[in-house]
Scaffold this motif. Structure first.
Motif, PDB file in Angstrom:
ATOM      1  N   GLN A 189       0.830  -1.212   0.000  1.00  0.00           N
ATOM      2  CA  GLN A 189       0.000   0.000   0.000  1.00  0.00           C
ATOM      3  C   GLN A 189       0.861   1.256   0.000  1.00  0.00           C
ATOM      4  OE1 GLN A 189      -3.321  -0.180  -0.405  1.00  0.00           O
ATOM      5  NE2 GLN A 189      -3.222   2.016  -0.714  1.00  0.00           N
ATOM      6  N   GLU A 231       1.864   1.742  -3.551  1.00  0.00           N
ATOM      7  CA  GLU A 231       0.743   2.261  -4.345  1.00  0.00           C
ATOM      8  C   GLU A 231       0.507   3.747  -4.083  1.00  0.00           C
ATOM      9  OE1 GLU A 231      -0.825   0.836  -6.904  1.00  0.00           O
ATOM     10  OE2 GLU A 231       0.648  -0.741  -6.557  1.00  0.00           O
ATOM     11  N   LEU A 232       0.570   4.157  -2.820  1.00  0.00           N
ATOM     12  CA  LEU A 232       0.410   5.578  -2.507  1.00  0.00           C
ATOM     13  C   LEU A 232       1.518   6.398  -3.156  1.00  0.00           C
ATOM     14  CD1 LEU A 232      -0.668   5.484   1.236  1.00  0.00           C
ATOM     15  CD2 LEU A 232      -1.987   6.404  -0.662  1.00  0.00           C
ATOM     16  N   LYS A 266       3.270   5.588  -5.920  1.00  0.00           N
ATOM     17  CA  LYS A 266       3.073   5.591  -7.373  1.00  0.00           C
ATOM     18  C   LYS A 266       1.928   6.505  -7.797  1.00  0.00           C
ATOM     19  CE  LYS A 266       4.959   1.065  -8.457  1.00  0.00           C
ATOM     20  NZ  LYS A 266       4.663  -0.306  -8.921  1.00  0.00           N
ATOM     21  N   SER A 267       0.908   6.616  -6.951  1.00  0.00           N
ATOM     22  CA  SER A 267      -0.243   7.449  -7.306  1.00  0.00           C
ATOM     23  C   SER A 267      -0.020   8.924  -6.958  1.00  0.00           C
ATOM     24  CB  SER A 267      -1.504   6.947  -6.594  1.00  0.00           C
ATOM     25  OG  SER A 267      -1.404   7.183  -5.205  1.00  0.00           O
ATOM     26  N   GLY A 268       1.139   9.222  -6.361  1.00  0.00           N
ATOM     27  CA  GLY A 268       1.448  10.605  -6.016  1.00  0.00           C
ATOM     28  C   GLY A 268       0.788  11.076  -4.733  1.00  0.00           C
ATOM     29  N   GLN A 269       0.233  10.174  -3.941  1.00  0.00           N
ATOM     30  CA  GLN A 269      -0.487  10.555  -2.731  1.00  0.00           C
ATOM     31  C   GLN A 269       0.341  10.433  -1.455  1.00  0.00           C
ATOM     32  OE1 GLN A 269      -4.004   8.155  -2.584  1.00  0.00           O
ATOM     33  NE2 GLN A 269      -4.736   8.849  -4.565  1.00  0.00           N
ATOM     34  N   TYR A 283       0.051  12.765   1.923  1.00  0.00           N
ATOM     35  CA  TYR A 283      -0.410  12.113   3.144  1.00  0.00           C
ATOM     36  C   TYR A 283       0.550  12.415   4.297  1.00  0.00           C
ATOM     37  CZ  TYR A 283      -1.899   8.736   6.541  1.00  0.00           C
ATOM     38  OH  TYR A 283      -2.339   8.177   7.700  1.00  0.00           O
ATOM     39  N   VAL A 334      -6.304   3.700   4.331  1.00  0.00           N
ATOM     40  CA  VAL A 334      -6.440   3.422   2.911  1.00  0.00           C
ATOM     41  C   VAL A 334      -6.975   2.069   2.618  1.00  0.00           C
ATOM     42  CG1 VAL A 334      -5.087   4.812   1.349  1.00  0.00           C
ATOM     43  CG2 VAL A 334      -3.923   3.400   2.973  1.00  0.00           C
TER      44      VAL A 334
END
Length: 68
Positions: free
Chosen positions: A27, A30-31, A33-36, A40, A68
């Motif tokens: 996770q 993924e955060l 890679k998604s730019g989040q 956060y 998430v």
């Protein structure tokens, strides 16, 4: 992402492959890679609670994974 994994692996005394497979939660990847991930981390304060057995960073990661 590769640079971050390399830094973590060095800190843990392991290879990037082992680090990616066993030490970095999917996770978090993924955060990232998604730019989040950076956003956060900016929104959350990593202060240690009195008597807490976890470090502020460990507490923050647990909180992030629960959200998430």
């Amino acid at each position: 992402m590769k640079k971050a994994v390399k830094v973590v692996a060095t800190g843990l005394g392991n290879t990037p492959t082992v680090c990616s497979k066993y030490y970095i939660h999917p996770q978090v990847v993924e955060l990232f890679k998604s730019g989040q991930l950076i956003e956060y981390l900016r929104k959350h304060d990593a202060e240690a609670a009195a008597g807490d057995l976890l470090t502020p960073v460990e507490r923050l990661v647990l909180q992030m994974l629960e959200e998430v």
